[in-house]
Design a protein around this motif. Structure first.
Motif, short mmCIF file in Angstrom:
data_model
loop_
_atom_site.label_atom_id
_atom_site.label_comp_id
_atom_site.label_asym_id
_atom_site.label_seq_id
_atom_site.Cartn_x
_atom_site.Cartn_y
_atom_site.Cartn_z
N ILE A 286 21.48 -28.04 12.75
CA ILE A 286 20.25 -28.82 12.91
C ILE A 286 19.50 -28.37 14.16
CG2 ILE A 286 19.31 -31.14 13.29
CD1 ILE A 286 21.67 -32.22 11.64
N LEU A 287 20.24 -28.22 15.27
CA LEU A 287 19.60 -27.79 16.52
C LEU A 287 19.28 -26.30 16.51
CD1 LEU A 287 20.34 -28.99 20.08
CD2 LEU A 287 20.21 -26.54 19.66
N TYR A 288 20.21 -25.48 16.00
CA TYR A 288 20.03 -24.04 16.12
C TYR A 288 18.95 -23.47 15.21
CZ TYR A 288 23.45 -22.79 19.59
OH TYR A 288 24.07 -22.62 20.78
N THR A 289 18.64 -24.15 14.12
CA THR A 289 17.52 -23.69 13.30
C THR A 289 16.18 -24.19 13.85
OG1 THR A 289 17.82 -25.60 11.81
CG2 THR A 289 18.89 -23.51 11.19
N THR A 290 16.24 -25.18 14.73
CA THR A 290 15.02 -25.69 15.36
C THR A 290 14.65 -24.88 16.60
OG1 THR A 290 15.64 -27.92 14.63
CG2 THR A 290 13.94 -27.78 16.32
N ALA A 291 15.64 -24.32 17.28
CA ALA A 291 15.41 -23.64 18.57
C ALA A 291 14.38 -22.51 18.51
CB ALA A 291 16.74 -23.12 19.12
N PRO A 292 14.40 -21.60 17.51
CA PRO A 292 13.39 -20.53 17.51
C PRO A 292 11.96 -21.06 17.44
CG PRO A 292 15.16 -20.05 15.96
CD PRO A 292 15.36 -21.46 16.41
N ALA A 293 11.77 -22.13 16.66
CA ALA A 293 10.43 -22.71 16.54
C ALA A 293 9.99 -23.32 17.87
CB ALA A 293 10.42 -23.77 15.45
N LEU A 294 10.88 -24.09 18.49
CA LEU A 294 10.54 -24.72 19.76
C LEU A 294 10.26 -23.67 20.83
CD1 LEU A 294 10.29 -27.48 21.15
CD2 LEU A 294 12.69 -27.27 21.81
N SER A 295 11.01 -22.58 20.82
CA SER A 295 10.82 -21.50 21.80
C SER A 295 9.43 -20.89 21.68
CB SER A 295 11.87 -20.41 21.58
OG SER A 295 13.16 -20.92 21.63
N MET A 296 9.04 -20.60 20.45
CA MET A 296 7.74 -19.98 20.22
C MET A 296 6.60 -20.94 20.57
SD MET A 296 6.29 -18.16 16.77
CE MET A 296 6.08 -19.71 15.89
N PHE A 297 6.71 -22.19 20.13
CA PHE A 297 5.68 -23.17 20.43
C PHE A 297 5.55 -23.38 21.95
CE2 PHE A 297 6.87 -25.33 16.16
CZ PHE A 297 6.20 -24.33 15.47
N ALA A 298 6.70 -23.41 22.63
CA ALA A 298 6.69 -23.63 24.08
C ALA A 298 5.99 -22.49 24.81
CB ALA A 298 8.12 -23.77 24.59
N ARG A 299 6.27 -21.25 24.44
CA ARG A 299 5.61 -20.11 25.09
C ARG A 299 4.11 -20.12 24.83
NH1 ARG A 299 7.01 -16.01 28.05
NH2 ARG A 299 5.79 -14.08 28.05
N TYR A 300 3.73 -20.42 23.61
CA TYR A 300 2.31 -20.48 23.25
C TYR A 300 1.59 -21.53 24.10
CZ TYR A 300 -1.85 -20.95 20.28
OH TYR A 300 -3.14 -21.00 19.83
N ASN A 301 2.19 -22.72 24.20
CA ASN A 301 1.57 -23.80 24.97
C ASN A 301 1.52 -23.50 26.47
OD1 ASN A 301 0.79 -25.60 22.98
ND2 ASN A 301 2.77 -26.65 22.93
N LEU A 302 2.59 -22.89 27.01
CA LEU A 302 2.62 -22.58 28.44
C LEU A 302 1.54 -21.57 28.81
CD1 LEU A 302 6.37 -22.41 29.51
CD2 LEU A 302 4.59 -23.79 30.56
N ILE A 303 1.43 -20.52 28.02
CA ILE A 303 0.40 -19.52 28.31
C ILE A 303 -0.98 -20.14 28.21
CG2 ILE A 303 -0.66 -17.37 27.50
CD1 ILE A 303 2.12 -16.46 26.60
N ASP A 304 -1.17 -20.96 27.18
CA ASP A 304 -2.48 -21.60 26.99
C ASP A 304 -2.80 -22.56 28.13
OD1 ASP A 304 -4.82 -22.21 25.24
OD2 ASP A 304 -3.91 -24.21 25.21
N VAL A 359 12.46 -26.03 27.71
CA VAL A 359 12.66 -27.20 26.84
C VAL A 359 12.29 -28.49 27.56
CG1 VAL A 359 14.40 -28.58 25.63
CG2 VAL A 359 14.40 -26.10 25.40
N LEU A 360 12.70 -28.61 28.81
CA LEU A 360 12.47 -29.85 29.54
C LEU A 360 10.99 -30.08 29.83
CD1 LEU A 360 15.45 -29.61 32.06
CD2 LEU A 360 15.31 -31.02 30.00
N SER A 361 10.24 -29.00 30.02
CA SER A 361 8.82 -29.16 30.34
C SER A 361 7.92 -29.21 29.11
CB SER A 361 8.35 -28.00 31.23
OG SER A 361 8.36 -26.77 30.52
N THR A 362 8.40 -28.75 27.97
CA THR A 362 7.56 -28.63 26.78
C THR A 362 6.88 -29.93 26.36
OG1 THR A 362 8.69 -26.68 25.92
CG2 THR A 362 7.62 -28.10 24.30
N PRO A 363 7.56 -31.08 26.33
CA PRO A 363 6.86 -32.32 25.95
C PRO A 363 5.70 -32.67 26.89
CG PRO A 363 9.23 -32.63 25.87
CD PRO A 363 8.99 -31.32 26.54
N GLU A 364 5.88 -32.39 28.19
CA GLU A 364 4.80 -32.65 29.15
C GLU A 364 3.63 -31.69 28.94
OE1 GLU A 364 6.44 -34.12 33.27
OE2 GLU A 364 7.62 -32.40 32.60
N VAL A 365 3.96 -30.42 28.73
CA VAL A 365 2.91 -29.41 28.51
C VAL A 365 2.11 -29.77 27.27
CG1 VAL A 365 2.45 -26.97 28.09
CG2 VAL A 365 4.30 -27.63 29.63
#
Length: 557
Positions: A286-304, A359-365
């Motif tokens: 459940i967690l490991y199939t979610t991680a790649p998506a969260l990683s990509m979304f997090a990088r996209y949001n941080l750069i933006d 991961v910890l900063s993604t919800p705030e970003v």
């Protein structure tokens, strides 16, 4: 309420739950203390195993490394999940049938040697201390950001909580606490992933949003525009051989991790061990199939959110200024143009991001609700504390059971064995706290070292101990010492002594594969050059591999 208040509330509730479970699960006899009385149901043991295995590295750091490494970060997904399958299918049922308390217990009895037992104890302690260093760093990171306390103070708070339920309840208290911790960490991981997937793609299922949206295409173009390689391009950050070696090291390291193996001793039967392995794999997936998506979304949001923003705009971001105080996020307008750029060149890059904050900063970003941010903090702590407790028990049982009881004083009473176990947990906590204050690397890097050490020391002797009755104590001892020594020297030399990765550029995270192969060859060669094991030991191995009549009857019924 503010993020800090929500965090205090949710972390406080979760800590009170763990303390309550620890108090209700307190034990007096050694069987309950070391293997939970072998009475844990399969589904509960599956959840506890998943929590034990999905450490701060999985929750806090893995998505960060994938976010930074892109395609090459998939080594952590393939290695850790593949390794668990290897353990569940190849080793766990046989180890449960053997019926001992610990990995050194198996090594000592299978090879009929206290020297082999002691070598295994040293390896178990070394692996566990390396692994627990990553967990304590994760605890410190969460506390320093969300509760605005010093990292050292955060580590001490985490130590006290773990110490309470580990010392009181031993494996029984740890197991039921880990069941609760799995529930906390999986909801904390999924809720922001679902919310961000919905915000970016309109699809609430992260795995589908990752696969069928255009976010990957957009991110690839952004990366190229900034001077990076495409996010999905393979072998950019690691050469192909290093990717292969690191993946294998993580796989066989997982299959040799003492704190995971011991979980299969806590269930009533071999059949229950198989079922609990299946449940654990489901909970992990459940967690490991979610991680790649969260990683990509997090990088996209941080750069933006950060790239090419003015210094004044970034200073107005509350989450950025608070993360900056931890030292894990830093800004430096090097060209004095008033704007901050995220660039691949270290000399010109103006935004420094530690992978452990992704991961910890993604919800705030992503500007999610404060309660979601607090839940993520509670989830990160649950992941770190669940694994730390399992590791501490491995260190405790290695000394109290495998050394004190099996070698020093075989007539020790139940009370004395449990007392020694509790003292060892206390001493281990002090060492864990030191490593939390002085961590040797990123969480996932430190944990990867532990997997390499487990691969180089335990996997060959466990595998051959089950499937090759000709392997003897001399071979096992020589193999463990050679593999472990080589891997330690390589990791310490490259990571801390300035030595270049001389084996075809293989990193310290991947060198455990070579250590494992050296161990395997040395064990087989020395075993063939020395007398075979006794007839009793060979009969024990034959029996270990033969089907259990009771288990077969249960399966047919």
């Amino acid at each position: 309420m503010s993020v800090e208040l929500w965090t205090i509330l949710l972390v406080g509730i979760s800590f009170l739950l763990y303390i309550y479970i620890g108090w209700r699960s307190r034990v007096k006899d050694s069987k309950d203390f070391f293997i939970a009385g072998q009475g844990i149901p399969s589904i509960a043991n599956g959840a506890a195993t998943a929590a034990d295995w999905m450490s701060a590295a999985s929750f806090i750091s893995m998505a960060g490394l994938i976010s930074f490494l892109g395609y090459d970060g998939s080594i952590y997904l393939m290695g850790w999940t593949g390794g668990y399958v290897l353990l569940a299918l190849l080793l766990a049922p046989y180890l449960r049938k053997f019926g001992k308390y610990t990995v050194p217990d198996f090594v000592g009895d299978r090879y009929n040697s206290n020297v082999a037992r002691l070598v295994a104890v040293v390896a178990a302690i070394f692996i566990s201390l390396t692994y627990v260093a990553g967990q304590m760093r994760g605890v410190g990171i969460v506390f320093s950001r969300f509760l605005q306390v010093d990292i050292n103070t955060g580590v001490i708070i985490g130590m006290l909580i773990v110490g309470f339920f580990a010392v009181l309840g031993g494996m029984k208290g740890i197991t039921w606490t880990q069941v609760a911790q799995y529930c906390v960490l999986i909801f904390a991981y999924l809720i922001p992933a679902v919310a961000i997937a919905w915000l970016l793609t309109g699809n609430p299922i992260p795995q589908l949003a990752f696969t069928f949206s255009d976010v990957a295409t957009k991110l690839n173009q952004i990366q190229v525009d900034l001077g990076f390689k495409e996010y999905t391009q393979p072998f950019v950050n690691k050469p192909m051989l290093d990717v292969l070696f690191t993946t294998i090291a993580l796989m066989v390291g997982t299959a040799g991790l003492p704190h995971i193996i011991v979980r299969f001793y806590t269930v009533p039967s071999v059949r229950a061990a198989r079922f609990s392995a299946g449940w654990a794999l489901l909970f992990i997936a459940i967690l490991y199939t979610t991680a790649p998506a969260l990683s990509m979304f997090a990088r996209y949001n941080l750069i933006d959110s950060l790239h090419n923003r003015t210094v004044a705009e970034v200073q107005q971001l509350d989450w950025a200024t608070k993360w900056e105080k931890t030292g894990l996020l830093a800004f430096d307008d090097k060209n004095k143009d008033g704007r901050l750029q995220l660039l691949p060149n270290k000399d010109t890059n103006e935004i420094k991001i530690d992978p452990d904050i992704i991961v910890l900063s993604t919800p705030e970003v992503a500007k999610l609700a404060p309660w979601v941010i607090g839940l993520v903090a509670a989830g990160g702590l649950a992941a770190a504390l669940s694994t730390a407790s399992g590791l501490l028990l491995v260190i405790s049982s290695s000394v109290a059971h495998d050394v004190y009881y099996r070698i020093v004083d075989s007539s020790a009473s139940e009370q004395k064995r449990v007392f020694v176990g509790r003292v060892m947990i206390g001493l281990s906590l002090v060492l864990a706290g030191y490593f939390g204050v002085n961590p040797p690397g990123f969480v996932s890097q430190v944990v990867a070292f532990a997997f390499g050490l487990a691969a180089a020391s335990f996997f060959p002797v466990i595998f051959l101990g089950i499937f090759d009755k000709r392997t003897n104590a001399q071979g096992a001892i020589a193999g463990m010492l050679t593999g472990l020594t080589f891997t330690i020297i390589y990791i310490v030399g490259v990571k801390f002594a300035g030595m270049q990765p001389w084996f075809f550029g293989v990193s310290p995270e991947g060198i455990g594969t070579l250590g494992m192969l050296i161990n395997l060859v040395v064990t087989l060669v020395v075993s063939r050059l020395t007398p075979p094991p006794s007839a009793e030991v060979q009969a024990l191995v034959e029996d270990l591999r033969s089907p259990n009549i009771e288990e077969v009857q249960q399966a047919h019924s």
